[in-house]
Scaffold this active site. Structure first.
Site, PDB file in Angstrom:
ATOM      1  N   TYR A 159       0.861  -1.183   0.000  1.00 16.44           N
ATOM      2  CA  TYR A 159       0.000   0.000   0.000  1.00 16.44           C
ATOM      3  C   TYR A 159       0.900   1.237   0.000  1.00 16.44           C
ATOM      4  O   TYR A 159       1.840   1.319   0.800  1.00 16.44           O
ATOM      5  CB  TYR A 159      -0.883   0.003   1.243  1.00 16.44           C
TER       6      TYR A 159
ATOM      7  N   ASP B 242       9.325   2.860  -0.743  1.00 15.42           N
ATOM      8  CA  ASP B 242       8.313   3.545   0.056  1.00 15.42           C
ATOM      9  C   ASP B 242       8.608   3.202   1.520  1.00 15.42           C
ATOM     10  O   ASP B 242       8.218   2.147   2.004  1.00 15.42           O
ATOM     11  CB  ASP B 242       6.922   3.083  -0.359  1.00 15.42           C
TER      12      ASP B 242
ATOM     13  N   LYS C 219       4.993   9.530   8.570  1.00  9.80           N
ATOM     14  CA  LYS C 219       4.785   8.984   9.917  1.00  9.80           C
ATOM     15  C   LYS C 219       5.781   9.509  10.948  1.00  9.80           C
ATOM     16  O   LYS C 219       5.601  10.604  11.480  1.00  9.80           O
ATOM     17  CB  LYS C 219       4.771   7.449   9.837  1.00  9.80           C
TER      18      LYS C 219
HETATM   19  P1  KE4 Z   1      -0.773   8.548   4.319  1.00 11.31           P
HETATM   20  O1  KE4 Z   1      -1.263   9.213   3.062  1.00 11.31           O
HETATM   21  O2  KE4 Z   1      -1.877   7.734   4.979  1.00 11.31           O
HETATM   22  O3  KE4 Z   1      -0.094   9.534   5.280  1.00 11.31           O
HETATM   23  O4  KE4 Z   1       0.380   7.523   3.934  1.00 11.31           O
HETATM   24  C1  KE4 Z   1       0.090   6.537   2.970  1.00 11.31           C
HETATM   25  C2  KE4 Z   1       1.070   5.381   3.103  1.00 11.31           C
HETATM   26  C3  KE4 Z   1       2.084   5.277   2.180  1.00 11.31           C
HETATM   27  N1  KE4 Z   1       2.988   4.264   2.250  1.00 11.31           N
HETATM   28  C4  KE4 Z   1       2.930   3.344   3.236  1.00 11.31           C
HETATM   29  C5  KE4 Z   1       3.953   2.245   3.280  1.00 11.31           C
HETATM   30  C6  KE4 Z   1       1.915   3.415   4.222  1.00 11.31           C
HETATM   31  O5  KE4 Z   1       1.864   2.473   5.198  1.00 11.31           O
HETATM   32  C7  KE4 Z   1       0.966   4.454   4.163  1.00 11.31           C
HETATM   33  C8  KE4 Z   1      -0.166   4.582   5.160  1.00 11.31           C
HETATM   34  N2  KE4 Z   1      -0.263   3.541   6.114  1.00 11.31           N
HETATM   35  C9  KE4 Z   1      -1.604   3.260   6.619  1.00 11.31           C
HETATM   36  C10 KE4 Z   1      -1.509   2.149   7.666  1.00 11.31           C
HETATM   37  N3  KE4 Z   1      -0.863   1.002   7.184  1.00 11.31           N
HETATM   38  C11 KE4 Z   1      -2.247   4.481   7.181  1.00 11.31           C
HETATM   39  C12 KE4 Z   1      -3.458   4.220   8.037  1.00 11.31           C
HETATM   40  C13 KE4 Z   1      -4.705   4.736   7.374  1.00 11.31           C
HETATM   41  O6  KE4 Z   1      -4.832   4.611   6.127  1.00 11.31           O
HETATM   42  O7  KE4 Z   1      -5.590   5.233   8.121  1.00 11.31           O
END
Ligand code: KE4
Length: 469
Positions: free
Chosen positions: A183, A278, A306
């Site tokens: 993801y 990523d 994060k």
């Molecule tokens: P954000 O756009 O949610 O800040 O980041 C996206 C993203 C990109 N790359 C990786 C490897 C990620 O894990 C994420 C976001 N992680 C999820 C939880 N696994 C965010 C939680 C959510 O979507 O509420």
């Protein structure tokens, strides 16, 4: 800076001596009983959820919070302190979500709060550049092996979306490669066989994404080096970039098998494809220099998020100077953001990067996570429940699987989801808050000490015993 000097970085977290075995020793430690004990009261969360659903789609601002894959109603929280979350009904939980990774110093870290207060005295934001942006960019460049120049964003999605655009601009190619179960945020072209919330909801692809976008996104099986080589032998010269979670954390936690990342590096070199790691989740989480430091494979670009925001909205993408110089206003690839480099978020980020640079930080963090994994496996074994774990630094994955180790998407999907759902609620009733999805990794903070590990293992003992019965 004053706050940091006055407090000294040394007390950024209280190092707690880790005893040999964090099994429950302290009879005074109050353990909230599991299902056979008093059930927790969630009345306020329930009424808040009812109200939320009237004005927010699904009652949540991000799908994975909705408890859809574990059942029951999502909890609403009102506070966090150290390793603990407090919900709307004043129940306390040892927290292993940590706001999905950012809170590596725990909830309400004094260092971060002080820095935010200091910045607030200077104002909230200016829509213009600040010295602090140079400070945090310099720290990121110094810490992350692949990054020579970096651009801040306000989310991980923006970071990956922008990195892909730059790679397309740099190579003049359109097609990209991602991996099943990974993801990278919710940008259109990446919602193809995605992990995290998309997988949790059983919708790895999304409505509303034009076929024209997804036709340009090729999806390969994670940890399958042969599949990568075969694909690139045929199509490599048409691929702008390959984006990968160097440690998959959105199909639960699946580390790369030996040789996998090296294969990605080799095929990208051979075909002029930009290799993007990523590290939104793994950056500053599994090691100071992220997964690229752990495995010794350097990508052309890295996406971050994060931890560098310490809980505030920050993302970043960076890489080789020749690639990053493609970005406006210098180059012809446009990328922008009203709140990119927000002084508040940057103030928090600078604190985080200083704190994680403390000697011994990752040894401590990894030791605690390892101790937790060892304890959980012991509890499961004692109850005769098939269970295995993966762990890298301060992140971990738990699987209700007969496999010794889980190394690919198919094995993740074959796990016992009924056991996970029941385990999630049993641990919740035991005062432990885990990610409400079988496809998310867990996160430990530097302030999870003996007491928290002992409380967690006591809850786990109850939970596995209940599963067995
Ligand atoms: P954000 O756009 O949610 O800040 O980041 C996206 C993203 C990109 N790359 C990786 C490897 C990620 O894990 C994420 C976001 N992680 C999820 C939880 N696994 C965010 C939680 C959510 O979507 O509420």
């Amino acid at each position: 800076r004053d706050a940091q000097e006055s407090r000294g970085l040394g007390d950024v977290y209280k190092r707690q001596p880790l005893t040999e075995n964090a099994q429950l020793k302290d009879p005074e430690l109050t353990i909230i009983q599991g299902p056979e004990g008093p059930q927790m009261n969630h009345a306020n969360s329930k009424s808040l959820f009812d109200a939320a659903q009237k004005v927010i789609p699904g009652g949540v601002n991000s799908p994975v919070r909705a408890f859809r894959s574990v059942g029951g109603n999502p909890l609403f929280f009102k506070g966090g302190e150290g390793a603990y979350l407090i919900d709307a009904d004043d129940n306390r939980y040892v927290d292993y979500v940590g706001a999905w990774g950012p809170l590596i110093l725990g909830h309400g870290s004094p260092l971060v709060v002080d820095a935010l207060r200091n910045q607030l005295d200077q104002g909230i934001g200016y829509g213009a550049s600040t010295e602090a942006e140079i400070t945090i960019a310099t720290k990121i460049v110094d810490i992350v092996p692949s990054i020579e120049k970096v651009r801040l964003t306000t989310s991980g999605t923006e970071a990956t979306m922008s990195a892909i655009r730059v790679a397309r601009g740099y190579t003049g190619r359109d097609a990209i490669v991602k991996f099943e179960g990974c993801y990278h945020g919710h940008a259109d072209g990446l919602l193809v066989k995605a992990g995290s919330g998309a997988l949790t909801l059983g919708e790895p692809d999304s409505l509303g994404v034009p076929k024209a976008y997804t036709d340009l996104t090729h999806v390969l099986p994670y940890n399958d080096a042969q599949a990568v080589e075969d694909f690139f032998a045929k199509h490599g010269d048409s691929i702008a970039c390959l984006i990968v979670e160097p440690i998959a954390g959105n199909m639960n936690l699946v580390p790369p098998v030996p040789g996998f990342l090296e294969t990605l590096r080799a095929v990208c070199d051979k075909h002029g494809t930009v290799l993007i790691f990523d590290e939104v989740m793994t950056g500053f989480r599994v090691a100071r220099g992220g997964a690229q430091e752990v495995y010794g494979v350097t990508p052309d670009m890295t996406c971050l998020g994060k931890v560098i925001g310490g809980g505030l909205p920050v993302g970043a993408f960076g890489g080789r100077t020749d690639i990053m110089n493609m970005i406006a206003p210098l180059g012809a690839v446009y990328q922008a953001g009203t709140l990119s480099g927000s002084p508040l978020a940057v103030a928090a980020g600078i604190c985080m990067l200083d704190a994680i640079s403390q000697p011994g930080f990752y040894e401590d963090l990894g030791a605690r996570a390892e101790q937790l994994m060892t304890g959980l496996k012991a509890c499961a074994a004692a109850a005769g429940i098939p269970f295995t774990t993966n762990q890298v630094g301060g992140m971990f994955g738990c699987f209700f699987s007969e496999e010794d180790t889980v190394t690919n998407f198919a094995q993740v999907m074959a796990c016992n989801s009924d056991h996970f759902q029941r385990y999630f609620h049993l641990m919740l009733d035991g005062g432990v808050y885990l990610a409400p999805s079988a496809f998310e990794a867990g996160f430990i903070s530097i302030v999870h000490g003996d007491a928290e590990l002992a409380a967690t293992l006591a809850a786990a003992e109850n939970a596995f015993a209940a599963l067995a019965s």
